[in-house]
Design a protein around this motif. Structure first.
Motif, PDB file in Angstrom:
ATOM      1  N   GLU A   2       0.828  -1.209   0.067  1.00  0.00           N
ATOM      2  CA  GLU A   2      -0.066   0.001   0.212  1.00  0.00           C
ATOM      3  C   GLU A   2       1.064   1.419  -0.361  1.00  0.00           C
ATOM      4  O   GLU A   2       0.611   2.570  -0.476  1.00  0.00           O
ATOM      5  N   GLU A   3       2.197   1.163   0.735  1.00  0.00           N
ATOM      6  CA  GLU A   3       2.749   2.301   1.449  1.00  0.00           C
ATOM      7  C   GLU A   3       3.274   2.685   0.153  1.00  0.00           C
ATOM      8  O   GLU A   3       3.640   3.791  -0.685  1.00  0.00           O
ATOM      9  N   ILE A   5       2.244   2.165  -3.593  1.00  0.00           N
ATOM     10  CA  ILE A   5       0.950   1.830  -4.249  1.00  0.00           C
ATOM     11  C   ILE A   5       1.002   3.522  -4.658  1.00  0.00           C
ATOM     12  O   ILE A   5       0.693   4.876  -4.581  1.00  0.00           O
ATOM     13  N   GLU A   6       1.335   3.890  -2.980  1.00  0.00           N
ATOM     14  CA  GLU A   6       0.266   5.495  -2.166  1.00  0.00           C
ATOM     15  C   GLU A   6       1.914   6.397  -2.524  1.00  0.00           C
ATOM     16  O   GLU A   6       1.216   7.612  -3.339  1.00  0.00           O
ATOM     17  N   TRP A  31      -2.020  -7.412  -5.656  1.00  0.00           N
ATOM     18  CA  TRP A  31      -1.089  -6.033  -6.091  1.00  0.00           C
ATOM     19  C   TRP A  31      -2.477  -4.849  -6.971  1.00  0.00           C
ATOM     20  O   TRP A  31      -2.506  -3.772  -7.270  1.00  0.00           O
ATOM     21  N   GLU A  34      -5.035  -3.424  -5.422  1.00  0.00           N
ATOM     22  CA  GLU A  34      -5.419  -2.479  -4.673  1.00  0.00           C
ATOM     23  C   GLU A  34      -4.638  -1.370  -5.988  1.00  0.00           C
ATOM     24  O   GLU A  34      -5.735  -0.436  -5.528  1.00  0.00           O
ATOM     25  N   ARG A  37      -8.234   0.059  -7.014  1.00  0.00           N
ATOM     26  CA  ARG A  37      -9.102   0.653  -6.227  1.00  0.00           C
ATOM     27  C   ARG A  37      -8.287   2.107  -5.833  1.00  0.00           C
ATOM     28  O   ARG A  37      -9.157   3.199  -5.480  1.00  0.00           O
ATOM     29  N   ARG A  38      -6.724   2.220  -5.892  1.00  0.00           N
ATOM     30  CA  ARG A  38      -6.798   3.278  -5.136  1.00  0.00           C
ATOM     31  C   ARG A  38      -6.544   4.343  -6.548  1.00  0.00           C
ATOM     32  O   ARG A  38      -7.321   5.590  -6.757  1.00  0.00           O
ATOM     33  N   MET A  65     -10.235   4.000   3.806  1.00  0.00           N
ATOM     34  CA  MET A  65      -8.363   3.720   3.787  1.00  0.00           C
ATOM     35  C   MET A  65      -8.482   2.532   4.841  1.00  0.00           C
ATOM     36  O   MET A  65      -8.020   0.927   4.911  1.00  0.00           O
ATOM     37  N   ARG A  68     -10.437  -0.246   4.898  1.00  0.00           N
ATOM     38  CA  ARG A  68     -10.473  -1.240   4.266  1.00  0.00           C
ATOM     39  C   ARG A  68      -9.258  -2.294   4.429  1.00  0.00           C
ATOM     40  O   ARG A  68      -8.792  -3.023   4.434  1.00  0.00           O
ATOM     41  N   ARG A  69      -8.089  -1.069   5.592  1.00  0.00           N
ATOM     42  CA  ARG A  69      -7.245  -1.669   5.678  1.00  0.00           C
ATOM     43  C   ARG A  69      -7.726  -2.681   7.119  1.00  0.00           C
ATOM     44  O   ARG A  69      -7.048  -4.101   7.420  1.00  0.00           O
ATOM     45  N   VAL A  72      -8.949  -5.992   5.096  1.00  0.00           N
ATOM     46  CA  VAL A  72      -7.986  -6.602   4.595  1.00  0.00           C
ATOM     47  C   VAL A  72      -6.894  -7.717   6.472  1.00  0.00           C
ATOM     48  O   VAL A  72      -6.516  -9.155   5.777  1.00  0.00           O
TER      49      VAL A  72
END
Length: 329
Positions: A2-3, A5-6, A31, A34, A37-38, A65, A68-69, A72
């Motif tokens: 996630e980090e 992709i952010e 991946w 994720e 969604r991003r 977020m 969602r986390r 997950v």
């Protein structure tokens, strides 16, 4: 995950790191999910049309977020969509809503016109999207399209690497312009196909409906206007105009690859591009074999070659580790 992709969307990664993320997205379903969604969240954040709405959207995004986390961690992460075409259509659908709002003006040009998106289609797939003006675009495998969130007041300009089919929304006051390297294609409202992969020495502009003007490096002296049924092939500083030899070629937008009396050499080069794989032919004489065939894109490279074996007999050796296929008698 996630980090990274952010950071990808905040443009905090190097070019090498961005490429690594994209490759991971193509090979790993989690991946990919994720990234989907991003992308959707990024698109929705851009829709806020009034002062203060942007902050509300970002606050909502942070809450989403966090939730969602938590999901997950409970092991209930949603599965990725079946293939990238559906993914891109959802993302672009979100972007298309921007056309419903009025955005602040800056120096006489809509401020959002300076914001660019780039959509890349992976090997073996195709994508359809609708741009902000209503223009419909189909992108073939291994193709990238760069386009603004909102077009400027004077023109509608996009950049293409690869192959795309355009159905341009008519607007006599704002021409639609596609650039492919040194080639520029200008239209008002028409349907045409552009083929311009950077790996190939030529670019092909095929007109099916309407009218387009083709020029080299914006040079009016090297400008040609095409009529329906004509195509221009540009190689270096030369442009040749002729009739389109195979109208079924454009069935690729429906997931069908059509070749009419084409050599094995030309077909294999196309398959290498579409499926991002190296194909080696041991006997050069085989390259002149002729085929008139149609394939479904979803069949994949292995099944396509098996079908071609029915026309001319050959053997093939598949090397998955090195992403290579060797063809011989």
């Amino acid at each position: 995950m996630e980090e990274l992709i952010e950071k990808y969307y905040r443009r905090e990664l190097t070019a090498k790191e961005r490429l690594q993320v994209l490759r991971k997205v193509q090979s790993d379903e989690l991946w990919k999910a994720e990234m989907i969604r991003r992308q959707q969240l990024q698109a929705l954040l851009e829709l806020a049309p009034h002062a203060g709405d942007g902050q509300l959207a970002r606050d909502g995004y942070r809450r989403f977020m966090l939730e969602r986390r938590r999901i997950v961690r409970r092991g209930r992460l949603l599965q990725a969509l079946p293939y990238a075409a559906a993914v891109a259509c959802l993302v672009v659908a979100a972007w298309s809503f921007t056309g419903k709002y009025r955005f602040p003006e800056k120096n006489g040009i809509t401020a959002r016109a300076s914001l660019l998106n780039t959509l890349h289609v992976p090997a073996g797939q195709r994508v359809s999207l609708t741009l902000q003006d209503g223009t419909v675009v189909w992108l073939n495998a291994q193709t990238s399209l760069t386009y603004p969130v909102v077009f400027s007041e004077k023109e509608r300009r996009v950049t293409l690497e690869g192959e795309a089919w355009f159905e341009v929304a008519k607007n006599t006051e704002k021409p639609f312009v596609v650039t492919m390297g040194e080639v520029e294609v200008k239209a008002l409202g028409t349907a045409f196909n552009l083929h311009g992969y950077p790996q190939e020495p030529y670019k092909r502009i095929s007109l099916v409906e309407g009218s387009v003007a083709v020029s080299l490096s914006g040079n009016a002296a090297q400008r040609r206007t095409l009529r329906p049924g004509e195509e221009a092939v540009v190689q270096g500083d030369r442009m040749k105009v002729a009739s389109i030899p195979n109208m079924d070629y454009f069935l690729w937008t429906e997931g069908i690859y059509s070749f009419e009396n084409e050599t094995l050499e030309k077909i294999l080069k196309a398959l290498e591009l579409y499926y991002d794989i190296a194909i080696e032919v041991k006997d050069p004489a085989m390259l002149q074999w002729k085929y008139t065939v149609k394939f479904r894109q979803r069949d994949g490279i292995r099944e396509i070659l098996r079908l071609m074996q029915r026309v001319h007999r050959f053997t093939m050796k598949i090397d998955d580790e090195n992403n290579r296929i060797t063809v011989s008698r």
